[in-house]
Write an enzyme that holds these catalytic residues in place. Structure first.
Site, PDB file in Angstrom:
ATOM      1  CE  LYS A  80      -3.713   2.154   2.754  1.00  8.62           C
ATOM      2  NZ  LYS A  80      -4.547   2.028   3.959  1.00  8.62           N
ATOM      3  CB  SER A 155      -7.807   3.733   2.929  1.00  2.76           C
ATOM      4  OG  SER A 155      -6.949   3.187   3.929  1.00  2.76           O
ATOM      5  CB  SER A 179      -8.090   1.191   5.932  1.00  2.00           C
ATOM      6  OG  SER A 179      -8.796   2.401   5.972  1.00  2.00           O
TER       7      SER A 179
END
Lengths: 464, 65
Positions: A80, A155, A179
């Site tokens: 990420k 996210s 997330s």
């Protein structure tokens, strides 16, 4: 060998160590799939194919020389893009940090490399890990491989999308209000928010210091346990890190669930935020299945989701404001609208609001601890709805807050989200399991019990 | 301050106090939305009934450094 793209990390590592599969062959196959599918999925912000191939060739040479670095030797991973990878930009999917080159690997990335993993590149996120899918940023939002007209959650959106689509078998995500577990829920994979302090946050761009967690995202429970085994451990450079003993998570994952006590938090999805009927039916099916497998399931009660959510939001936005205030003052136009609105909210809390939230937080921790004295694991909803269309801001606004993940950022308990079924519309439905502090092993045991009974690890999106 | 009745003047005052003058000029609707979000959320927190209730995490001198 066929279907390399849906091979598990554990199977790939085993085949590589046995010289039955070349890391070069595996990496090439995944890069070819990424080239074909990612223009539709937008999972990557920055693909580093050249470095990945170089690492794969090194891994192959090491195996040929009889050296296996660790349990993930030669297995590709996505990171990420709020997590540092040396030499690559950590953009946080934002114009604000577009040129922010990381000088060192985050501790979690360093541990993965130490175990032999191959970094493929940096993955899409909601801007600074807050907000939702945004169309006003320098990179497009990731899309859901089960239906690219729908969002993949966030996210850690690129992580969820890419793991589900078979672009890589494992990814790193972060979880401050859900997330890791939101994209795991939307994309039908396994996402774990470990106990607060179990995995180092050093080298990860913060959103909220007391709520941030780094977590593994995989297609199977066993891979998740394997990844956590590599990631977990004390780190003196992370002030939130806890010197707890590392568990041996992967070894016990296949134990059956007979005799385990499961607390079913039904009020979350029945009265606090009434779930979509398909979600409710799926949760009841999970509970019945675990009963049939020998677990004892009983109803338990926690504080309401509304209150957990408010405590999470006040703490998160207050801490995030402290981080972002200088940029919000000087460069507000360089944020996308969603992140700008969410991050500026922290400017409007009073100091007393933050302290009251932290006081209430301690009471909530005590409430969850009391319930976990009588049961081994909690079963509850993750998302109350399947993923909605990505081009419908109104539906995203309505459904994003309809979730039961924030309670366990507030309390720091380990929580795992995974597939509970597939909706009539062809999108994943989800369930969440929550464990005692540092007892991820029991969490994996129950999650694997469900996975084994339901075969959720064999369900993949049909994207080709 | 009554969070439910934060008016435009109050919102602008707080925004300027926080240094958000530029945001107020360029993105006034986003500043207003942020203020509304904060007010909505803060009023949902139930303060502990016991005045001795401590915040989390507790202060621990000499621990964790």
């Amino acid at each position: 060998m066929t279907d390399l793209h849906f091979m598990t990390a554990a199977a790939a590592a085993k085949a590589i160590a046995a010289k039955e599969l070349s890391p070069v062959e595996l990496t090439e196959a995944l890069l070819a799939r990424i080239e074909r599918l990612d223009p539709r999925l937008n999972a990557f912000i920055r693909l580093d194919g050249e470095a990945a191939m170089a690492a794969a060739r090194t891994a192959e040479a090491e195996v040929a020389a009889g050296r296996v670095r660790g349990p993930l030797h030669g297995v590709p991973v996505g990171i990420k893009d709020i997590i540092d990878v040396a030499g690559l930009p950590t953009t946080c999917h934002s114009k604000i940090l577009a040129d922010n080159i990381a000088t060192a690997d985050a501790v979690c990335v360093s541990k993965l490399r130490g175990a032999g993993a191959i970094v493929l590149g940096k993955l899409s996120t909601h801007e600074f890990a807050i907000g939702g899918p945004s169309h006003d940023l320098p990179w497009p939002p990731a899309r859901n491989p089960w239906n690219t007209d729908h969002h993949p959650g966030g996210s850690s959106s690129g992580s969820g999308s890419g793991v589900a689509a078979g672009l890589f078998p494992m990814a790193l995500g972060t979880d401050t209000g859900g997330s890791v577990r939101n994209p795991a829920s939307c994309c039908g994979i396994v996402g774990l928010k470990p106990t607060y302090g179990l995995v180092s946050r050093r080298g990860v761009f913060p959103l909220s210091f007391t709520l941030d967690h780094v977590g593994p995202m995989t297609r199977t429970v066993a891979d998740n346990a394997l990844m956590l085994e590599v990631l977990a451990g004390h780190d003196t450079s992370d002030p939130g890190s806890v010197a707890a003993a590392r568990g041996h998570y992967a070894a016990g994952v296949d134990r059956d669930v007979r005799g385990l006590r499961v607390g079913f938090v039904q009020h979350f999805h029945e009265t606090d935020m009434p779930a979509d009927p398909e979600v409710t039916a799926a949760l009841e099916h999970v509970a019945r299945t675990l009963q049939l497998e020998g677990a004892e399931v009983r109803d338990v009660h926690l504080p309401t989701l509304g209150e957990f959510g408010a405590v999470n939001r006040v703490i998160l936005q207050s801490e995030a404001w402290a981080i972002h205030a200088p940029w919000l003052r000087a460069r507000p136009g360089d944020y996308g609208q969603l992140a700008r609105r969410r991050l500026m909210a922290g400017a409007f809390f009073a100091a007393g609001d933050y302290v009251q939230a932290q006081r209430r937080r301690l009471e909530m921790i005590a409430a969850v601890e009391e319930v976990l004295r009588d049961v081994d694991v909690l079963l509850c909803a993750s998302s109350m709805d399947p993923a909605c269309r990505i081009d419908s801001p109104a539906d995203i606004d309505r459904t994003y807050p309809r979730q039961a993940r924030t309670p366990f950022n507030v309390t720091g308990h380990p929580a795992l989200a995974m597939m509970a079924g597939v909706s009539v519309g062809g999108l994943p439905l989800s369930v969440q399991f929550v464990g005692r502090y540092f007892d991820e092993a029991t969490l994996f045991q129950v999650a694997r019990g469900w996975e084994r009974a339901a075969g959720t690890d064999k369900k993949h999106p049909a994207i080709v | 301050m009554d969070k439910q009745t934060m008016d435009k003047a109050m919102m602008e005052l707080l925004a300027r106090r926080a240094g958000l003058d530029k945001a107020l000029a360029e993105h006034p609707e986003d500043v207003a939305a942020a203020a509304t979000q904060a007010a909505d959320v803060a009023r949902k927190i139930k303060a502990p009934a016991d005045p001795r209730a401590e915040p989390w995490p507790p202060m621990r001198a000499g621990d964790g450094l």
